[in-house]
Enzyme design. Sequence first.
Site, mmCIF file in Angstrom:
data_model
loop_
_atom_site.group_PDB
_atom_site.id
_atom_site.type_symbol
_atom_site.label_atom_id
_atom_site.label_comp_id
_atom_site.label_asym_id
_atom_site.label_seq_id
_atom_site.Cartn_x
_atom_site.Cartn_y
_atom_site.Cartn_z
ATOM 1 N N ASP A 114 45.903 42.974 55.111
ATOM 2 C CA ASP A 114 45.394 43.928 54.124
ATOM 3 C C ASP A 114 43.955 43.567 53.762
ATOM 4 O O ASP A 114 43.689 42.908 52.761
ATOM 5 C CB ASP A 114 46.299 43.901 52.885
ATOM 6 N N GLU A 129 23.303 44.623 36.718
ATOM 7 C CA GLU A 129 24.246 45.599 37.265
ATOM 8 C C GLU A 129 23.556 46.553 38.238
ATOM 9 O O GLU A 129 22.451 47.043 37.988
ATOM 10 C CB GLU A 129 24.875 46.388 36.126
ATOM 11 N N HIS A 166 44.297 48.654 51.465
ATOM 12 C CA HIS A 166 45.113 49.686 50.825
ATOM 13 C C HIS A 166 44.388 50.403 49.689
ATOM 14 O O HIS A 166 44.837 51.447 49.212
ATOM 15 C CB HIS A 166 46.436 49.090 50.312
ATOM 16 N N VAL A 194 29.063 48.993 28.995
ATOM 17 C CA VAL A 194 27.602 48.918 28.875
ATOM 18 C C VAL A 194 27.004 48.575 30.230
ATOM 19 O O VAL A 194 27.709 48.140 31.144
ATOM 20 C CB VAL A 194 27.177 47.855 27.831
ATOM 21 N N SER A 231 43.693 44.809 42.815
ATOM 22 C CA SER A 231 43.718 44.787 44.284
ATOM 23 C C SER A 231 42.305 44.661 44.850
ATOM 24 O O SER A 231 41.369 45.292 44.357
ATOM 25 C CB SER A 231 44.372 46.068 44.810
#
Length: 575
Positions: A98, A75, A46, A70, A197
Amino acid sequence: MLDECLTPSVKHYGAILSRQVSLRNKGFHFCGGVILSSRWIMTAAHCFLSFSKGFLSGVTVVVGEYDRRVEDAEEQVISIKSISFHEKYQHDVPMSFDVALVQLDQKIQLGSFVQPICLPLPDESSPIHTSCVVGGWGRIKERGRLPAILREVQLDLVDPAKCKYVLQTVTRALHAANTVVCAGQERGGRDTCQGDSGSPLVCRARSGSGRWEALGITSWGKGCGRSWGNNSSRPPTKRGSPGIFTNVRLLLPWIKYTLRNADDQWRGRKSLGNSGLCSVQDGIIVENKGIIRNPPRYVDHYDNNELCVWTINVPPGSSVLLQFNHFNLENDSYCHYDRLAVLIGSNRPVGIFCGSFLPGPVLLKNTQQVVLVFSSDMNAVGSGFTLSHQVVRKEPDPECGTIVAVKEQNTLSSPNYPLFYTNNCSLRWVIYAPQGHIVKLDFTDFDVEESNGCLYDSLTILGEVQGTEKIAVLCGRSIPPPVLSYHRVMVLDFTSDSSITHRGFKATIAFISYTDLFDDKRRKLGRKGQRTYENLDDTKEAVGMSSSSRVLFQEVKERSFDDEDDSSESSGREK
């Protein structure tokens, strides 16, 4: 992420932070997800309903994220190549199936803070009240703000029956209760919320291995952190619910099928291929004879964090013989870590193997389907295993060292019966009754070397495959009384030492329905409504305490019969 203490936490840093991802549209967080492999993310379907194909070009996946203000050490911001939705996905509340698998257009660089999550094993279940963790950058209260720092909340699994009942108070559609997992506390205060979610519900494996598994995907709920224990006394707009999570264990076949098909398309071929979760070819085996191995060569080692599933479909009236030629997995006496499980169908284990000891043959009698599940954790690896499988019409007589799986009412006897059994023999039978039944073992002959405590030759009767539930240990020359199983499975372990042999034993297997058993128990107790063994007096009466036969009985209180199945909104939260 709604938590009573409302503070960022890194208590489960390795379990959540290194696996969690943030889905963003033009830089703004809208959903969570979890790393499955270096090219795949799992999230909620969804999350993408409001995006057209054109808008998807602005959606990115951020891994290794902790503080959104930051750039964190590992990352990475990666674009999306494709999205696969479950064909049974139902968006209208209550949502079911889902789930979405997101394929990335470049590989994730794995590291100390960027790791894939383990998937649950098909042959295990998670007991109610298991404590799990959900992480995310979702709202800290209904209509609240999105936090900058990854948060986590600890939620306990809710009994499926209670989950289904609560869903009845917030929605009329009940089919979804069979495809979800509920987690939370009746008084509220801890929950997921808008923006969470797609984030994983992560729980410790039941085996005690310490590995974290994604049991659920954050899907929907009624409000955020509302109490739900007294829903029926409230108006519909004021009712609450626990967190509702898509059941990942139910999705395992679809996940592997989707990844396998994508891998086949990438290679430009139509073979079964491998799933991306398994370093070798797995899947459905149609040949009546062949070899299964992982890794493909003895000189190699299997990979960490693998989940391989082979399914052998068996012609009617036939059996399957498995024979191991090589076996070397991470050594663990309880098989908590790397292991190979052999199952009848999808949920009836026959043997669970690990370590470097070469297992004996496994004979699965008159079964329609055999499933092999190999799994590894993130630690040590070994040189793997090689086994041959063969569909047989004429079953060989079980030899010492064999595991025999039985699904029919039949007669069992020790090796060479009625001649003397051999020294240093070990033979195991795993007996499964049909759903709604238990196993009854009736002895017609018994002659096993007698010793104090049955320390030498003996027949040990167990209540499950792992061997932690002993029903009785038998030896001597007197015929024991009948023995009943605790559940639908009974395991017989016959062993002999290096001296003195006897005739052995002969016994018949019968299956008794729960209805007949409870009716008989009610007649004996003179009352109705008995649903559990409170002190196993009936079982003691059946097993007996024969001094001449040296029966050792372990009392286990309050056991219930556990039937197993033989088959197999855009925010996700209402305001």
